[in-house]
Design a protein around this motif. Sequence first.
Motif, PDB file in Angstrom:
ATOM      1  N   GLY A 279     -22.004  15.123   5.306  1.00  0.00           N
ATOM      2  CA  GLY A 279     -21.310  15.751   4.191  1.00  0.00           C
ATOM      3  C   GLY A 279     -22.023  15.725   2.861  1.00  0.00           C
ATOM      4  O   GLY A 279     -21.549  16.312   1.886  1.00  0.00           O
ATOM      5  N   ALA A 280     -23.158  15.050   2.772  1.00  0.00           N
ATOM      6  CA  ALA A 280     -23.835  14.880   1.487  1.00  0.00           C
ATOM      7  C   ALA A 280     -24.672  16.105   1.135  1.00  0.00           C
ATOM      8  O   ALA A 280     -25.425  16.615   1.966  1.00  0.00           O
ATOM      9  N   THR A 281     -24.565  16.554  -0.103  1.00  0.00           N
ATOM     10  CA  THR A 281     -25.445  17.598  -0.604  1.00  0.00           C
ATOM     11  C   THR A 281     -26.717  16.947  -1.158  1.00  0.00           C
ATOM     12  O   THR A 281     -26.827  15.721  -1.241  1.00  0.00           O
ATOM     13  N   HIS A 282     -27.663  17.778  -1.543  1.00  0.00           N
ATOM     14  CA  HIS A 282     -28.926  17.299  -2.109  1.00  0.00           C
ATOM     15  C   HIS A 282     -28.663  16.327  -3.270  1.00  0.00           C
ATOM     16  O   HIS A 282     -29.200  15.213  -3.304  1.00  0.00           O
ATOM     17  N   TYR A 283     -27.818  16.736  -4.213  1.00  0.00           N
ATOM     18  CA  TYR A 283     -27.592  15.927  -5.417  1.00  0.00           C
ATOM     19  C   TYR A 283     -26.613  14.792  -5.204  1.00  0.00           C
ATOM     20  O   TYR A 283     -26.600  13.838  -6.007  1.00  0.00           O
ATOM     21  N   ASP A 284     -25.813  14.830  -4.162  1.00  0.00           N
ATOM     22  CA  ASP A 284     -24.986  13.665  -3.832  1.00  0.00           C
ATOM     23  C   ASP A 284     -25.862  12.435  -3.608  1.00  0.00           C
ATOM     24  O   ASP A 284     -25.485  11.316  -3.949  1.00  0.00           O
ATOM     25  N   LEU A 285     -27.047  12.665  -3.036  1.00  0.00           N
ATOM     26  CA  LEU A 285     -27.936  11.551  -2.736  1.00  0.00           C
ATOM     27  C   LEU A 285     -28.733  11.096  -3.953  1.00  0.00           C
ATOM     28  O   LEU A 285     -29.492  10.129  -3.875  1.00  0.00           O
ATOM     29  N   TYR A 286     -28.529  11.736  -5.098  1.00  0.00           N
ATOM     30  CA  TYR A 286     -29.131  11.260  -6.345  1.00  0.00           C
ATOM     31  C   TYR A 286     -28.326  10.096  -6.924  1.00  0.00           C
ATOM     32  O   TYR A 286     -28.905   9.118  -7.394  1.00  0.00           O
ATOM     33  N   ASP A 287     -26.991  10.235  -6.910  1.00  0.00           N
ATOM     34  CA  ASP A 287     -26.218   9.224  -7.631  1.00  0.00           C
ATOM     35  C   ASP A 287     -24.793   9.005  -7.130  1.00  0.00           C
ATOM     36  O   ASP A 287     -24.074   8.151  -7.670  1.00  0.00           O
ATOM     37  N   LYS A 288     -24.333   9.740  -6.126  1.00  0.00           N
ATOM     38  CA  LYS A 288     -22.975   9.529  -5.634  1.00  0.00           C
ATOM     39  C   LYS A 288     -22.929   8.189  -4.900  1.00  0.00           C
ATOM     40  O   LYS A 288     -23.653   8.000  -3.910  1.00  0.00           O
ATOM     41  N   PRO A 289     -22.130   7.234  -5.362  1.00  0.00           N
ATOM     42  CA  PRO A 289     -22.218   5.867  -4.858  1.00  0.00           C
ATOM     43  C   PRO A 289     -22.164   5.708  -3.342  1.00  0.00           C
ATOM     44  O   PRO A 289     -22.990   4.992  -2.769  1.00  0.00           O
ATOM     45  N   ASP A 290     -21.225   6.376  -2.678  1.00  0.00           N
ATOM     46  CA  ASP A 290     -21.128   6.157  -1.233  1.00  0.00           C
ATOM     47  C   ASP A 290     -22.337   6.731  -0.495  1.00  0.00           C
ATOM     48  O   ASP A 290     -22.809   6.144   0.498  1.00  0.00           O
ATOM     49  N   CYS A 291     -22.887   7.835  -0.995  1.00  0.00           N
ATOM     50  CA  CYS A 291     -24.075   8.421  -0.362  1.00  0.00           C
ATOM     51  C   CYS A 291     -25.311   7.567  -0.634  1.00  0.00           C
ATOM     52  O   CYS A 291     -26.118   7.314   0.274  1.00  0.00           O
TER      53      CYS A 291
END
Length: 307
Positions: A279-291
């Motif tokens: 479910g993670a997008t490119h930018y989710d993996l920049y700073d979204k805590p759970d990702c």
Amino acid sequence: MKSVTFKNKTWDVAADLHLPGGFDEAKKYPAIVVAHPISSCKEQTAAIYAAKLAELSYVCLAFDASTQGASGGPGRYLEDPATRVEDFRCAADYLVTLPYIDENRIGVLGICGGGGYAVNAAMTERRFKAVGTIVGANYGRLCREGDLTPDAAIKALEAISAQRTAEARGAETAITTYIPQSRAQLESYGIEDVDVVEAVDYYTTPRGQRPGSPNKLNVVSTGAAFAWDAYHLADKLLTQPLQIIVGGGRTGAFGSYRDGFELFNKARSEKKSILVVPGATHYDLYDKPDCVDQAVAKLEAFYGETL
């Protein structure tokens, strides 16, 4: 954390050295060089990953690319692959001068375009013993694809050449932007691609906006990238253990999901793995805590085994 500099040729590259808790200069530590995305700086997502890996007892060196952020260099806002890759070698040069670094336990981690550069550097920089990428993107491919219209890359190169001629004759240096400068500008362009939309949200709002990342790009500097491939010769020269992490959510124009699997299939590395964060997008993996936490957990196991 402490601010440091190291040399690339004649100029200073600015970096932050993230140190483990209870740091003791009398001990030997493994180290990880952490590279920021294209258009980014060391205080953004690179700082997040460097800080989390420092908590796992690694000394992490997050640096600003030459000509970008607080770093010096021949000009400003260049996106030149040769210079970007050389930054990594110079980072390794710096680390091996520190008495508390185990020179046989140095790894590298790159995010987005920094991932492509990290992979390319590791093919010839054998002091990097393990290679990690977070949504790694191949900048050369991005340039060549352009806007996906026929001969877009050729037309772009012709425009770059014309601008280079103008600058050779005294014209001002052409500076453009990587992405729209605001949500309003994005909407006026009618762009709906998830990567571009989320890039604007990350870079132009308090979420990720930092002074070292002003969304400026030297137009002429991009010319060399069109003939550059971050993963060229990975099937022959990339032998270090490799951990690739991509998002499994909506994919966009930056192509990190596609690039991740291309690298995985191509790399000569005997030990290689790819994690798709659901479910993670490119930018989710920049700073979204759970990702980010899922990515760091995978990196903890990877670097723990390889460094």
